[in-house]
Structure formats: structure tokens, C-alpha cells
Write an enzyme that holds these catalytic residues in place. Structure first.
Site, PDB file in Angstrom:
ATOM      1  N   GLU A  34       0.834  -1.208   0.000  1.00  0.00           N
ATOM      2  CA  GLU A  34       0.000   0.000   0.000  1.00  0.00           C
ATOM      3  C   GLU A  34       0.864   1.253   0.000  1.00  0.00           C
ATOM      4  O   GLU A  34       1.885   1.304   0.713  1.00  0.00           O
ATOM      5  CB  GLU A  34      -0.849  -0.015   1.279  1.00  0.00           C
ATOM      6  CG  GLU A  34      -1.821   1.133   1.417  1.00  0.00           C
ATOM      7  CD  GLU A  34      -2.513   1.112   2.779  1.00  0.00           C
ATOM      8  OE1 GLU A  34      -1.888   0.701   3.772  1.00  0.00           O
ATOM      9  OE2 GLU A  34      -3.681   1.517   2.835  1.00  0.00           O
ATOM     10  N   HIS A  36       2.417   4.661   0.979  1.00  0.00           N
ATOM     11  CA  HIS A  36       2.624   5.317   2.269  1.00  0.00           C
ATOM     12  C   HIS A  36       3.277   6.676   2.044  1.00  0.00           C
ATOM     13  O   HIS A  36       4.306   6.993   2.649  1.00  0.00           O
ATOM     14  CB  HIS A  36       3.478   4.439   3.187  1.00  0.00           C
ATOM     15  CG  HIS A  36       2.677   3.420   3.943  1.00  0.00           C
ATOM     16  ND1 HIS A  36       2.134   2.319   3.340  1.00  0.00           N
ATOM     17  CD2 HIS A  36       2.300   3.355   5.247  1.00  0.00           C
ATOM     18  CE1 HIS A  36       1.467   1.611   4.242  1.00  0.00           C
ATOM     19  NE2 HIS A  36       1.552   2.223   5.405  1.00  0.00           N
ATOM     20  N   ASP A  45       3.595  -1.705   5.800  1.00  0.00           N
ATOM     21  CA  ASP A  45       2.735  -2.418   6.756  1.00  0.00           C
ATOM     22  C   ASP A  45       3.189  -3.851   7.013  1.00  0.00           C
ATOM     23  O   ASP A  45       3.199  -4.310   8.160  1.00  0.00           O
ATOM     24  CB  ASP A  45       1.270  -2.421   6.270  1.00  0.00           C
ATOM     25  CG  ASP A  45       0.604  -1.068   6.483  1.00  0.00           C
ATOM     26  OD1 ASP A  45       1.259  -0.142   6.996  1.00  0.00           O
ATOM     27  OD2 ASP A  45      -0.586  -0.943   6.129  1.00  0.00           O
ATOM     28  N   HIS A 120      -2.247  -3.455   9.344  1.00  0.00           N
ATOM     29  CA  HIS A 120      -2.962  -2.681   8.317  1.00  0.00           C
ATOM     30  C   HIS A 120      -4.394  -2.463   8.777  1.00  0.00           C
ATOM     31  O   HIS A 120      -5.140  -3.428   9.007  1.00  0.00           O
ATOM     32  CB  HIS A 120      -2.916  -3.457   6.995  1.00  0.00           C
ATOM     33  CG  HIS A 120      -3.706  -2.858   5.879  1.00  0.00           C
ATOM     34  ND1 HIS A 120      -3.375  -1.663   5.295  1.00  0.00           N
ATOM     35  CD2 HIS A 120      -4.821  -3.310   5.226  1.00  0.00           C
ATOM     36  CE1 HIS A 120      -4.253  -1.398   4.317  1.00  0.00           C
ATOM     37  NE2 HIS A 120      -5.131  -2.377   4.265  1.00  0.00           N
ATOM     38  N   GLU A 122      -7.295  -1.671   7.596  1.00  0.00           N
ATOM     39  CA  GLU A 122      -8.501  -2.188   6.936  1.00  0.00           C
ATOM     40  C   GLU A 122      -8.670  -3.700   7.060  1.00  0.00           C
ATOM     41  O   GLU A 122      -9.707  -4.239   6.686  1.00  0.00           O
ATOM     42  CB  GLU A 122      -8.505  -1.798   5.448  1.00  0.00           C
ATOM     43  CG  GLU A 122      -8.758  -0.325   5.185  1.00  0.00           C
ATOM     44  CD  GLU A 122      -7.491   0.520   5.226  1.00  0.00           C
ATOM     45  OE1 GLU A 122      -6.469   0.077   5.797  1.00  0.00           O
ATOM     46  OE2 GLU A 122      -7.527   1.650   4.692  1.00  0.00           O
ATOM     47  N   HIS A 177      -1.446   7.334   8.852  1.00  0.00           N
ATOM     48  CA  HIS A 177      -1.045   6.583   7.656  1.00  0.00           C
ATOM     49  C   HIS A 177       0.088   7.337   6.980  1.00  0.00           C
ATOM     50  O   HIS A 177      -0.118   8.434   6.471  1.00  0.00           O
ATOM     51  CB  HIS A 177      -2.226   6.410   6.701  1.00  0.00           C
ATOM     52  CG  HIS A 177      -1.853   5.598   5.509  1.00  0.00           C
ATOM     53  ND1 HIS A 177      -1.743   4.229   5.543  1.00  0.00           N
ATOM     54  CD2 HIS A 177      -1.489   5.965   4.270  1.00  0.00           C
ATOM     55  CE1 HIS A 177      -1.348   3.802   4.370  1.00  0.00           C
ATOM     56  NE2 HIS A 177      -1.176   4.825   3.578  1.00  0.00           N
ATOM     57  N   GLU A 182       4.390   5.604  11.749  1.00  0.00           N
ATOM     58  CA  GLU A 182       5.065   4.687  10.825  1.00  0.00           C
ATOM     59  C   GLU A 182       6.406   5.249  10.363  1.00  0.00           C
ATOM     60  O   GLU A 182       7.385   4.500  10.219  1.00  0.00           O
ATOM     61  CB  GLU A 182       4.168   4.398   9.622  1.00  0.00           C
ATOM     62  CG  GLU A 182       2.978   3.544  10.001  1.00  0.00           C
ATOM     63  CD  GLU A 182       2.055   3.256   8.822  1.00  0.00           C
ATOM     64  OE1 GLU A 182       1.639   2.098   8.699  1.00  0.00           O
ATOM     65  OE2 GLU A 182       1.736   4.172   8.050  1.00  0.00           O
TER      66      GLU A 182
HETATM   67 ZN   LIG Z   1       0.673   1.623   7.172  1.00  0.00          ZN
END
Ligand SMILES: [Zn+2]
Length: 268
Positions: A34, A36, A45, A120, A122, A177, A182
């Protein structure tokens, strides 16, 4: 001699021995491929879920299974959305079935203590369903003593750490995010994968209180980061990594390594 906790590094007899003789906890990291933002890698992630699993496994006698790298689709209001190039996702049913299958395989080989470590946002309820169905399938097959713990590695952050990491206030996990959490953790653990010169000046995302299908990419700051990453540092990253290592290993200890569970083991 170093003793790897990574399943992929072990021979099958050593894996079997650790399950049988050491009552190893199997940890399954689940991440995402994904976007970032401009400054973090697409693998953030799953890389982080795997590293946090590795650290916890070293403390509690665990084995880290190869991660599930692909994830449920990034959502506009939590991961920036699925429209970014490189954000490579699974339908919910695919994720459920993949994780359900793998969990049952661990059990088939003798694992009775299993942890799903999620990195993650979701994924949450798809992993819930995978765990629930795996345990139900196993029960129907007469295997009733498998326990699965599921958690996000960053499920809780202490007020003390929040104050240092977010002097302007914590945006909440959904907006974290490609932001301070992170970015700082990556700066501490894998600095060669972070390009701080590319941290964007986008303002934080300001979403309406609902989702739309199809989603509207205009809601998302262009970089894909939902909150600013400015203020990230390796020092903050170390604090977060230490805190989350305690959190995950503490959860595993509490569920799988207490005196009570040891006594249960002897009886059975
Ligand atoms: Zn992430």
C-alpha cells in the site's frame, strides 16, 4: 549461535521440534502492499508487522510464519484509498480464505497457540472472520484446543509516549497513515527505506463523516499521507517500537505463557 525465530529459516524437523518440545507460539504477521506517501515504501505495513512479530517472538518463544503481505483494500478515510499506483489489494473473501487456510495448516502441524499480528487498519474484520472460521472448522474436525490471539501491533499507545510523539495531538489510528508513527518506526528500524527529503507538506486530511462508493480521490491529500509526518524521528521510533514490543509480547505472555496455561499444559 544465533537462533532464528523465522519459520522460513528453519528446517522442518527443527520447526516440528519447537512445536512439540518448546510449545512454540506461531505468529502470523499480516500487512499490506500500500502507498505510504512519497517517503515510505509500499511494504511498510507488512515489513513492520513482521518486525514487531519477530521482536515479540524472541521474547516469548515464538516462531514467525512468512507474512501475509497482501491485504484488504485501502480505504479513502484510513489508508488513502485503493486508487494509488502500487496499492495492490485483495477482495475481502480472498483475504479471509487465505488466512483461514494458513491458520488451519499451522494447527494441522501441531500448533495450538497462534497469534495474528495485524499491521494494516482495513484488515481488521476480515482477520476476525478468518480466525473465527478457522477455529470453527477445526472444532468440527475435532480439534478443540487451538487458541488464536489477534491484535494490531499498535493497539495501544501510552499517554506518556503520545505526548512526546504528538505534541500537537494524536490524529487517531485511522489517520496515522504514512505519518509520525510509521515514519518514526521505519526511521528507527529501516532508515535506508525512508527518504525524509520527500516528506510532504500536505495538510492533514479532513474527511466527511461517511464513505462514498466509488471513493473520491479528491478527499485525499495528494501525497497519500493522511496526517503530516513532520516531527518524525528515529528516537520517537525507538520509543514506539519498544512500547509495541512490550504490548505484543505482554499479550502473548498473558494468554499463552502464564502459570495457569503451563499447568493446563501439564494436565492435558
Ligand atoms: Zn501503514
Amino acid at each position: 549461535m544465533s537462533r532464528s525465530v523465522m519459520m522460513s529459516d528453519l528446517s522442518w524437523p527443527e520447526y516440528k521440534r519447537r512445536l512439540e518440545e518448546e510449545d512454540a507460539i506461531i505468529l502470523l504477521p499480516v500487512g499490506a502492499v500500500e502507498q505510504h506517501g512519497y517517503h515510505l515504501p509500499l511494504g511498510t505495513d507488512w515489513i513492520m508487522a513482521t518486525e514487531m512479530s519477530r521482536r515479540a517472538a524472541e521474547r516469548v518463544g515464538g516462531i514467525v510464519a512468512p507474512p501475509v503481505m497482501y491485504a484488504y483494500k485501502s480505504q479513502i478515510r484510513s489508508g488513502g484509498g485503493n486508487h494509488y499506483c502500487g496499492t495492490t489489494s485483495l477482495d475481502g473473501a480472498s483475504l479471509i480464505e487465505m488466512v483461514r487456510d494458513v491458520l488451519k495448516e499451522f494447527a494441522r502441524h501441531g500448533a495450538r497457540k497462534i497469534a495474528v499480528i495485524d499491521g494494516h487498519y482495513e484488515n481488521e474484520f476480515f482477520l476476525t472472520e478468518a480466525c473465527d472460521l478457522a477455529v470453527r472448522d477445526l472444532r468440527y474436525d475435532g480439534v478443540t484446543d487451538v487458541r488464536i490471539l489477534k491484535m494490531r501491533y499498535c493497539e495501544e499507545i501510552s499517554d506518556e509516549v503520545l505526548e512526546i510523539a504528538y505534541p500537537a495531538g494524536y490524529p487517531g489510528l485511522a489517520l496515522e497513515h504514512g505519518a509520525v508513527l510509521e515514519t518514526s518506526m521505519m526511521l528507527h528500524l529501516f532508515p535506508h527505506l525512508v527518504d525524509v527529503s520527500k516528506i510532504s507538506d500536505d495538510p492533514p486530511a479532513d474527511f466527511p463523516p461517511y464513505d462514498l462508493y466509488p471513493g473520491n480521490p479528491d478527499w485525499v491529500p495528494p501525497s497519500g499521507c493522511l496526517a503530516p509526518a513532520h516531527g518524525s524521528s528515529a528516537e520517537i521510533g525507538k520509543m514506539l517500537v519498544d512500547e509495541f514490543t512490550d504490548l505484543v509480547s505482554g499479550a502473548l505472555e498473558a494468554q499463552f505463557r502464564t502459570a495457569q496455561t503451563a499447568a493446563e499444559r501439564k494436565v492435558s
